[in-house]
Scaffold this motif. Sequence first.
Motif, PDB file in Angstrom:
ATOM      1  N   UNK A 164     -26.572  61.664 -34.715  1.00  0.00           N
ATOM      2  CA  UNK A 164     -25.931  61.160 -34.232  1.00  0.00           C
ATOM      3  C   UNK A 164     -24.353  61.122 -34.626  1.00  0.00           C
ATOM      4  N   UNK A 165     -24.459  61.309 -35.819  1.00  0.00           N
ATOM      5  CA  UNK A 165     -23.068  60.993 -36.323  1.00  0.00           C
ATOM      6  C   UNK A 165     -23.098  62.551 -37.603  1.00  0.00           C
ATOM      7  N   UNK A 166     -24.267  63.707 -37.307  1.00  0.00           N
ATOM      8  CA  UNK A 166     -24.166  64.410 -39.003  1.00  0.00           C
ATOM      9  C   UNK A 166     -23.940  65.677 -38.623  1.00  0.00           C
ATOM     10  N   UNK A 167     -22.884  66.057 -39.272  1.00  0.00           N
ATOM     11  CA  UNK A 167     -22.323  68.051 -39.067  1.00  0.00           C
ATOM     12  C   UNK A 167     -23.340  68.804 -39.156  1.00  0.00           C
ATOM     13  N   UNK A 168     -24.824  68.401 -40.189  1.00  0.00           N
ATOM     14  CA  UNK A 168     -25.279  69.868 -40.078  1.00  0.00           C
ATOM     15  C   UNK A 168     -27.384  68.803 -40.479  1.00  0.00           C
TER      16      UNK A 168
ATOM     17  N   UNK B  66     -33.858  80.478 -40.885  1.00  0.00           N
ATOM     18  CA  UNK B  66     -33.712  80.690 -42.455  1.00  0.00           C
ATOM     19  C   UNK B  66     -35.056  80.881 -43.336  1.00  0.00           C
ATOM     20  N   UNK B  67     -35.102  82.413 -44.307  1.00  0.00           N
ATOM     21  CA  UNK B  67     -36.111  82.734 -44.663  1.00  0.00           C
ATOM     22  C   UNK B  67     -37.388  81.050 -45.581  1.00  0.00           C
ATOM     23  N   UNK B  68     -36.415  80.688 -46.242  1.00  0.00           N
ATOM     24  CA  UNK B  68     -36.814  79.578 -47.509  1.00  0.00           C
ATOM     25  C   UNK B  68     -36.260  78.471 -46.641  1.00  0.00           C
ATOM     26  N   UNK B  69     -36.467  77.093 -47.540  1.00  0.00           N
ATOM     27  CA  UNK B  69     -35.156  75.881 -47.471  1.00  0.00           C
ATOM     28  C   UNK B  69     -33.966  76.398 -47.881  1.00  0.00           C
ATOM     29  N   UNK B  70     -34.129  76.652 -49.306  1.00  0.00           N
ATOM     30  CA  UNK B  70     -33.138  77.165 -50.531  1.00  0.00           C
ATOM     31  C   UNK B  70     -32.365  77.996 -49.054  1.00  0.00           C
ATOM     32  N   UNK B  71     -32.835  79.211 -48.205  1.00  0.00           N
ATOM     33  CA  UNK B  71     -31.430  79.986 -47.845  1.00  0.00           C
ATOM     34  C   UNK B  71     -30.490  79.414 -47.055  1.00  0.00           C
ATOM     35  N   UNK B  72     -31.994  77.951 -46.340  1.00  0.00           N
ATOM     36  CA  UNK B  72     -31.247  77.428 -45.260  1.00  0.00           C
ATOM     37  C   UNK B  72     -30.302  76.042 -45.709  1.00  0.00           C
ATOM     38  N   UNK B  73     -30.337  76.110 -47.470  1.00  0.00           N
ATOM     39  CA  UNK B  73     -29.342  74.668 -47.392  1.00  0.00           C
ATOM     40  C   UNK B  73     -28.183  75.706 -47.677  1.00  0.00           C
ATOM     41  N   UNK B  74     -28.545  77.202 -48.396  1.00  0.00           N
ATOM     42  CA  UNK B  74     -27.626  77.554 -49.032  1.00  0.00           C
ATOM     43  C   UNK B  74     -26.635  78.269 -47.953  1.00  0.00           C
ATOM     44  N   UNK B  75     -26.730  78.175 -46.670  1.00  0.00           N
ATOM     45  CA  UNK B  75     -26.302  78.656 -45.201  1.00  0.00           C
ATOM     46  C   UNK B  75     -25.587  77.605 -44.577  1.00  0.00           C
ATOM     47  N   UNK B  76     -26.014  76.886 -44.893  1.00  0.00           N
ATOM     48  CA  UNK B  76     -25.512  75.336 -44.558  1.00  0.00           C
ATOM     49  C   UNK B  76     -24.468  74.804 -45.038  1.00  0.00           C
ATOM     50  N   UNK B  77     -24.357  75.450 -46.730  1.00  0.00           N
ATOM     51  CA  UNK B  77     -23.333  74.534 -47.923  1.00  0.00           C
ATOM     52  C   UNK B  77     -22.353  75.919 -47.464  1.00  0.00           C
ATOM     53  N   UNK B  78     -22.341  77.379 -46.844  1.00  0.00           N
ATOM     54  CA  UNK B  78     -21.755  77.909 -46.185  1.00  0.00           C
ATOM     55  C   UNK B  78     -20.229  78.072 -45.284  1.00  0.00           C
TER      56      UNK B  78
ATOM     57  N   UNK C 293     -20.595  74.586 -44.230  1.00  0.00           N
ATOM     58  CA  UNK C 293     -19.295  73.566 -44.845  1.00  0.00           C
ATOM     59  C   UNK C 293     -17.791  74.087 -45.464  1.00  0.00           C
ATOM     60  N   UNK C 294     -18.019  74.774 -46.235  1.00  0.00           N
ATOM     61  CA  UNK C 294     -17.503  75.497 -46.530  1.00  0.00           C
ATOM     62  C   UNK C 294     -16.654  75.736 -45.773  1.00  0.00           C
ATOM     63  N   UNK C 295     -16.344  76.441 -44.272  1.00  0.00           N
ATOM     64  CA  UNK C 295     -15.228  77.312 -43.759  1.00  0.00           C
ATOM     65  C   UNK C 295     -15.639  76.481 -42.791  1.00  0.00           C
ATOM     66  N   UNK C 296     -15.603  75.067 -42.963  1.00  0.00           N
ATOM     67  CA  UNK C 296     -15.107  74.184 -41.177  1.00  0.00           C
ATOM     68  C   UNK C 296     -13.460  73.196 -42.245  1.00  0.00           C
ATOM     69  N   UNK C 297     -12.077  73.832 -42.307  1.00  0.00           N
ATOM     70  CA  UNK C 297     -10.678  72.795 -42.645  1.00  0.00           C
ATOM     71  C   UNK C 297     -11.545  71.902 -41.339  1.00  0.00           C
ATOM     72  N   UNK C 298     -11.022  70.915 -42.131  1.00  0.00           N
ATOM     73  CA  UNK C 298     -10.933  69.444 -41.267  1.00  0.00           C
ATOM     74  C   UNK C 298      -9.380  69.458 -40.960  1.00  0.00           C
ATOM     75  N   UNK C 299      -8.764  69.013 -39.734  1.00  0.00           N
ATOM     76  CA  UNK C 299      -7.498  69.039 -39.748  1.00  0.00           C
ATOM     77  C   UNK C 299      -7.073  67.516 -39.659  1.00  0.00           C
ATOM     78  N   UNK C 300      -6.535  67.303 -40.672  1.00  0.00           N
ATOM     79  CA  UNK C 300      -5.710  65.891 -40.103  1.00  0.00           C
ATOM     80  C   UNK C 300      -4.128  65.590 -39.563  1.00  0.00           C
ATOM     81  N   UNK C 301      -4.644  64.573 -38.067  1.00  0.00           N
ATOM     82  CA  UNK C 301      -3.242  64.208 -37.940  1.00  0.00           C
ATOM     83  C   UNK C 301      -2.198  63.074 -38.847  1.00  0.00           C
ATOM     84  N   UNK C 302      -0.981  63.758 -38.838  1.00  0.00           N
ATOM     85  CA  UNK C 302       0.794  63.452 -40.233  1.00  0.00           C
ATOM     86  C   UNK C 302       1.114  62.670 -39.068  1.00  0.00           C
ATOM     87  N   UNK C 303       0.968  61.629 -38.499  1.00  0.00           N
ATOM     88  CA  UNK C 303       2.767  61.372 -38.365  1.00  0.00           C
ATOM     89  C   UNK C 303       4.210  61.612 -38.453  1.00  0.00           C
TER      90      UNK C 303
END
Length: 155
Positions: free
Chosen positions: A63-67, A124-136, A138-148
Motif C-alpha cells: 500500500x504505501x511502500x516504495x520498495x 538478484x543473485x542474493x539478498x545483499x545484491x537485491x538490497x544494494x540494487x534497491x538502495x541504488x 532509491x538514490x536515483x529517485x529525486x523527490x519533487x516538492x511543491x513550494x507555493x
Amino acid sequence: MVAIRTERIFAPSISSDEDQTRCGAAIFATRTCSPNRIAVAVVGEVDAVNGRELARYVERHLRVSRQLVLDLRAVDFFGSQGFTALYYISVHCTRSDVDWAIVASPPVRRLLSICDPESELPLADDLTAALARLDRRAQRHTPFVWSARSGWRTG
C-alpha cells in the motif's frame, strides 16, 4: 424465516509490522524493513493452489511502500502459476512506481530461466545484491516538492 446478514471475511488493513498467512503448501510472511521498504518471504510450494493468492498478498501489503524485496529462497516447488504471480506483481509494481527485487531458490530460478529468458524480472543473485540494487534505485529517485513560491522543485 431465514435471517440474512453480511459478514466481513477479508480485512485489508495490516495492523502490525509483521504479517503471516498460510495458503496451500506455502506460508507468506511480510516484514516492514523501513518506512519505504517491505520484505515478503515465501516458504514452501507455489503452485495452482496459491499462486494467485501470492500475488494478492503482495499487492495488499504494498500500500504505501516504495520498495519490495520478494524472498523466494525457501521455495521448494515453483509452478507456472508462480510465474503468473510474479508477472502480476511486476505489473502492479510498475503501475504503482514500486522498485522491487526477487531473491530466488533453484526451483524458482529454473522456471524463470524458461519463462523469462530475457531476464525482464528483477532477479538478484542474493539478498545483499537485491538490497544494494534497491538502495541504488532509491538514490536515483529525486523527490519533487511543491513550494507555493517557486512551484515544483527537486528536494
